[in-house]
Design a protein around this motif. Structure first.
Motif, mmCIF file in Angstrom:
data_model
loop_
_atom_site.group_PDB
_atom_site.id
_atom_site.type_symbol
_atom_site.label_atom_id
_atom_site.label_comp_id
_atom_site.label_asym_id
_atom_site.label_seq_id
_atom_site.Cartn_x
_atom_site.Cartn_y
_atom_site.Cartn_z
ATOM 1 N N ILE A 1 0.785 -1.195 -0.037
ATOM 2 C CA ILE A 1 -0.092 0.077 0.016
ATOM 3 C C ILE A 1 0.942 0.990 -0.087
ATOM 4 C CG2 ILE A 1 -1.849 1.188 1.246
ATOM 5 C CD1 ILE A 1 -2.281 -1.462 2.685
ATOM 6 N N THR A 2 0.742 1.934 -1.022
ATOM 7 C CA THR A 2 1.731 3.304 -1.217
ATOM 8 C C THR A 2 0.911 4.528 -0.808
ATOM 9 O OG1 THR A 2 3.047 2.311 -2.787
ATOM 10 C CG2 THR A 2 3.141 4.510 -2.827
ATOM 11 N N VAL A 3 1.518 5.154 0.036
ATOM 12 C CA VAL A 3 0.976 6.730 0.267
ATOM 13 C C VAL A 3 1.959 7.721 -0.310
ATOM 14 C CG1 VAL A 3 0.059 8.320 1.922
ATOM 15 C CG2 VAL A 3 -0.270 5.899 2.343
ATOM 16 N N VAL A 4 1.469 8.600 -1.355
ATOM 17 C CA VAL A 4 2.284 9.359 -2.084
ATOM 18 C C VAL A 4 1.738 10.620 -2.596
ATOM 19 C CG1 VAL A 4 1.835 8.477 -4.172
ATOM 20 C CG2 VAL A 4 4.149 9.561 -3.828
ATOM 21 N N GLY A 5 2.367 11.577 -2.501
ATOM 22 C CA GLY A 5 2.026 13.142 -3.221
ATOM 23 C C GLY A 5 2.943 13.721 -3.734
ATOM 24 N N SER B 1 0.770 3.580 -8.933
ATOM 25 C CA SER B 1 -0.506 2.532 -9.183
ATOM 26 C C SER B 1 -0.104 1.488 -9.854
ATOM 27 C CB SER B 1 -1.639 3.407 -9.794
ATOM 28 O OG SER B 1 -0.984 3.898 -11.187
ATOM 29 N N GLN B 2 0.922 1.355 -10.599
ATOM 30 C CA GLN B 2 1.284 0.295 -11.414
ATOM 31 C C GLN B 2 1.986 -0.757 -10.464
ATOM 32 O OE1 GLN B 2 0.813 -0.119 -14.872
ATOM 33 N NE2 GLN B 2 1.989 -2.533 -14.263
ATOM 34 N N MET B 3 2.922 -0.333 -9.385
ATOM 35 C CA MET B 3 3.673 -1.077 -8.876
ATOM 36 C C MET B 3 3.110 -1.605 -7.285
ATOM 37 S SD MET B 3 7.405 0.311 -9.905
ATOM 38 C CE MET B 3 8.414 -1.033 -9.248
ATOM 39 N N SER B 4 2.026 -0.835 -7.096
ATOM 40 C CA SER B 4 1.267 -1.329 -5.378
ATOM 41 C C SER B 4 0.099 -1.891 -5.889
ATOM 42 C CB SER B 4 1.151 0.048 -4.917
ATOM 43 O OG SER B 4 2.142 1.132 -4.926
ATOM 44 N N ASP B 5 -0.210 -2.619 -4.827
ATOM 45 C CA ASP B 5 -1.510 -3.304 -4.657
ATOM 46 C C ASP B 5 -2.680 -2.100 -4.445
ATOM 47 O OD1 ASP B 5 -0.920 -6.200 -4.989
ATOM 48 O OD2 ASP B 5 0.191 -5.486 -3.354
ATOM 49 N N LYS B 6 -2.469 -1.173 -3.796
ATOM 50 C CA LYS B 6 -3.390 0.041 -3.566
ATOM 51 C C LYS B 6 -2.376 1.047 -3.440
ATOM 52 C CE LYS B 6 -7.018 -0.257 -2.483
ATOM 53 N NZ LYS B 6 -8.399 -0.224 -3.342
ATOM 54 N N ALA B 7 -2.827 2.363 -4.171
ATOM 55 C CA ALA B 7 -2.129 3.567 -4.005
ATOM 56 C C ALA B 7 -3.030 4.632 -3.511
ATOM 57 C CB ALA B 7 -1.732 3.976 -5.296
ATOM 58 N N ILE B 8 -2.449 5.268 -2.589
ATOM 59 C CA ILE B 8 -3.403 6.584 -1.771
ATOM 60 C C ILE B 8 -2.577 7.779 -2.238
ATOM 61 C CG2 ILE B 8 -4.375 7.379 0.164
ATOM 62 C CD1 ILE B 8 -4.465 4.943 1.520
ATOM 63 N N PHE B 9 -3.176 8.703 -3.229
ATOM 64 C CA PHE B 9 -2.659 9.867 -3.525
ATOM 65 C C PHE B 9 -3.211 10.798 -2.388
ATOM 66 C CE2 PHE B 9 -2.726 8.828 -8.312
ATOM 67 C CZ PHE B 9 -1.739 7.618 -7.894
ATOM 68 N N THR B 10 -2.265 11.854 -2.030
ATOM 69 C CA THR B 10 -2.416 12.775 -0.981
ATOM 70 C C THR B 10 -1.635 13.969 -1.232
ATOM 71 O OG1 THR B 10 -2.572 12.961 1.519
ATOM 72 C CG2 THR B 10 -0.844 11.588 0.808
ATOM 73 N N SER B 11 -1.668 14.852 -0.238
ATOM 74 C CA SER B 11 -0.952 16.120 -0.106
ATOM 75 C C SER B 11 0.438 15.771 0.107
ATOM 76 C CB SER B 11 -1.363 17.158 0.861
ATOM 77 O OG SER B 11 -2.568 17.454 0.531
ATOM 78 N N ASP B 12 1.403 16.620 -0.253
ATOM 79 C CA ASP B 12 2.887 16.523 0.128
ATOM 80 C C ASP B 12 3.302 17.714 0.976
ATOM 81 O OD1 ASP B 12 5.957 16.951 -0.089
ATOM 82 O OD2 ASP B 12 5.872 14.757 -0.964
ATOM 83 N N THR C 1 -3.215 24.470 -4.939
ATOM 84 C CA THR C 1 -4.358 23.687 -4.302
ATOM 85 C C THR C 1 -4.123 22.268 -4.355
ATOM 86 O OG1 THR C 1 -5.770 25.464 -5.348
ATOM 87 C CG2 THR C 1 -6.915 23.355 -4.638
ATOM 88 N N PRO C 2 -3.884 21.719 -3.101
ATOM 89 C CA PRO C 2 -3.903 20.052 -2.962
ATOM 90 C C PRO C 2 -4.581 19.493 -4.135
ATOM 91 C CG PRO C 2 -4.072 21.058 -0.740
ATOM 92 C CD PRO C 2 -4.307 22.091 -1.689
ATOM 93 N N SER C 3 -5.956 19.611 -4.179
ATOM 94 C CA SER C 3 -6.822 18.703 -4.900
ATOM 95 C C SER C 3 -6.387 18.802 -6.406
ATOM 96 C CB SER C 3 -8.337 19.106 -4.781
ATOM 97 O OG SER C 3 -8.287 20.649 -5.423
ATOM 98 N N LEU D 1 -6.948 5.450 -4.443
ATOM 99 C CA LEU D 1 -7.968 6.474 -3.437
ATOM 100 C C LEU D 1 -7.037 7.547 -3.446
ATOM 101 C CD1 LEU D 1 -8.583 4.124 -0.325
ATOM 102 C CD2 LEU D 1 -10.368 4.742 -2.072
ATOM 103 N N SER D 2 -7.876 8.801 -3.457
ATOM 104 C CA SER D 2 -7.416 10.082 -3.299
ATOM 105 C C SER D 2 -7.791 10.683 -1.966
ATOM 106 C CB SER D 2 -7.647 10.971 -4.496
ATOM 107 O OG SER D 2 -7.053 10.414 -5.600
ATOM 108 N N ILE D 3 -7.092 11.007 -1.044
ATOM 109 C CA ILE D 3 -7.212 11.589 0.369
ATOM 110 C C ILE D 3 -6.396 12.666 0.544
ATOM 111 C CG2 ILE D 3 -7.757 11.043 2.705
ATOM 112 C CD1 ILE D 3 -7.804 8.103 2.051
ATOM 113 N N GLU D 4 -7.078 13.874 0.575
ATOM 114 C CA GLU D 4 -6.200 15.114 0.450
ATOM 115 C C GLU D 4 -5.471 15.082 1.793
ATOM 116 O OE1 GLU D 4 -7.433 19.641 0.181
ATOM 117 O OE2 GLU D 4 -8.254 18.408 -1.447
ATOM 118 N N ASN D 5 -6.007 14.892 2.830
ATOM 119 C CA ASN D 5 -5.319 15.250 4.085
ATOM 120 C C ASN D 5 -4.496 14.108 4.430
ATOM 121 O OD1 ASN D 5 -5.329 14.472 7.233
ATOM 122 N ND2 ASN D 5 -6.012 16.633 7.342
#
Length: 487
Positions: free
Chosen positions: A370-374, A392-403, A409-411, A430-434
């Motif tokens: 599971i990768t969390v990345v911004g 997204s290609q190299m993970s089973d789940k990717a969560i896009f977020t703010s860095d 604007t983060p979104s 998944l996209s989670i801004e916080n």
């Protein structure tokens, strides 16, 4: 007090109004810091032009003005010196002002897209363990032997560099290891410094918002090697296609390192695990706590640099085996539920790919990654879809977020990452801004033996939004969340 004419030695002057045979107090490039009898250097920056603050500097007591264009209205008793490049003049003057401190120690510059912090920090650690007085100028901190100073740039401004090199001289420091960024080179912050050697790690997609083209980015890095003396050494990674380019015009002694190619220093990975890896360097084997093939390159560069600086080879191997990883570089925590969380500074496509490939070599295949990345705001936008695709290609789940959104604007940043996701991988994203919530979600989704990668911020202990920094530490947060889930 020093004479202005003495600190102008080696600076290319195009015009002078007034006497340079005047006593000066200190050198400034920020008008807010100018006091009585100071010299103000007007530097043209990316956002601010120092020439707009000449009047303010004089009103604050400046006795000398160094600028690229002498003003039409001159003030009596103030000396004006016109130079071709204010940044270059500042660096040479800073070096002169502090007594050219780089000449009194062995200064090694490390440049490249990835690996600079790890190599410079671990060289500092290794030489300290070997019993030397050592200095460090890095993204994470500045060290004058045992004394630590904060830093905010990969390559600090020229005054900061020379001030701390001067402190190193006072403390009897023999070796100093310095991260040298493309920004620092381009903005002439390293002018006037005398390098004992330079190390090239690799060159991948980064900073194209600043350099405009990859060729300019590459050639900026190359200029560090172009300016080395024949007494210095140039060490380059020849597995990188730009490795030999760095050596083309250098007068320094040339050395190479590699995992795949013929080189002066070569290593093979014999075993790779979560607690470290076994390398063969030349005819010797080495167990290191640093994980992954990208760290194998880092370890080899450290080994080669230490050897070129005269340390005994078996002593280098012994000290390398004792070194701990740098904060925020493949830093990991394993919970009671056997969930592994990895925090890494990977903020470029190549670095993210390297970390995920390393995780791939360490997993059995039954765990989810599971990768969390911004992506950072006000930085190279072209790498955002690329990083979105890799995650997204190299993970089973990717969560896009703010860095660090900075002024963006983060979104919008997240949407640009989403644009790179291939249709077959959309369901994995998944996209989670916080960012804190994104990390919590990753921990809640993880099952026993799963691997969570939190990429992008690494060692940073803050998050920057609209000019404000708030405390934020990926490693602390993921540990707290996983511990709460263990209960």
């Amino acid at each position: 007090m020093k004479l202005l004419k003495d600190i102008l030695y080696g600076v290319g002057l195009t015009a002078v109004s007034g006497s340079t045979n005047v006593k000066m107090n200190k050198l400034c490039f920020d008008s807010r810091n100018v006091g009585l009898d100071d010299v103000f250097v007007a530097v043209r920056g990316t956002l601010v032009d120092g020439h707009d603050y000449i009047d303010k500097a004089i009103a604050s007591g400046a006795i000398g003005i160094i600028c690229e264009s002498i003003p039409k209205q001159l003030v009596n008793e103030v000396t004006y010196v016109e130079v071709e490049n204010g940044n270059k003049a500042l660096a040479i003057m800073a070096s002169n002002f502090y007594g050219n401190p780089s000449r009194n120690l062995k200064l090694i510059g490390i440049t490249g897209t990835n690996g600079k912090t790890t190599i410079s920090s671990l060289l500092y650690q290794l030489f300290k363990k070997a019993g030397f007085k050592v200095g460090l100028l890095s993204t994470i901190k500045i060290m004058v032997d045992d004394k630590e100073y904060a830093t905010s740039h990969t390559t600090p401004d020229a005054l900061t560099i020379n001030k701390h090199l001067s402190l190193m001289n006072e403390e009897g420091v023999e070796f100093c290891f310095m991260e040298v960024s493309s920004h620092g080179i381009h903005q002439k912050r390293t002018e006037g410094l005398v390098f004992e050697g330079a190390v090239f790690t690799n060159l991948t997609h980064d900073h194209l918002d600043y350099h405009k083209s990859f060729a300019e980015y590459r050639d900026t890095k190359k200029s560090l090697f172009d300016n080395l003396s024949k007494k210095a050494f140039a060490l380059t990674n020849v597995d990188d296609k730009n490795g030999l380019v760095m050596l083309q015009n250098t007068k320094a002694k040339k050395y190479t390192y590699a995992l795949k190619s013929y080189a002066d220093y070569r290593a093979n990975i014999l075993e790779n695990r979560f607690d470290g890896q076994l390398l063969k360097i030349g005819d010797d084997e080495l167990w290191t706590k640093l994980i992954g093939h990208f760290n194998a390159y880092n370890v080899l560069a450290i080994y080669a640099t230490a050897d070129l600086l005269g340390l005994e080879k078996l002593e280098i191997l012994r000290l390398l085996s004792e070194l701990e990883n740098v904060d925020g570089r493949f830093q990991y925590y394993i919970s009671k539920e056997k969930i592994t969380a990895i925090v890494d500074y990977a903020h470029t496509p190549d670095a993210l790919k390297n970390v995920l490939e390393t995780i791939g070599t360490l997993r059995t295949g039954n765990e989810n990654v599971i990768t969390v990345v911004g992506c950072g705001g006000d930085r190279d936008k072209s790498k955002r879809p690329v990083m979105g695709n890799i995650a997204s290609q190299m993970s089973d789940k990717a969560i896009f977020t703010s860095d660090n959104p900075r002024t963006e604007t983060p979104s919008v940043i997240i949407e640009e990452m989403e644009a790179g996701v291939q249709p077959q991988n959309v369901r994995k994203v998944l996209s989670i801004e916080n960012r804190k919530q994104a990390i919590k979600t990753a921990c809640q989704l993880a099952m026993a033996k799963d691997i969570i990668l939190i990429a992008g911020k690494g060692h940073e202990s803050y998050q920057e939004t609209n000019g404000k920094r708030v405390d934020f530490d990926d490693f602390k947060i993921v540990k707290e969340v996983l511990k709460s889930l263990d209960k």
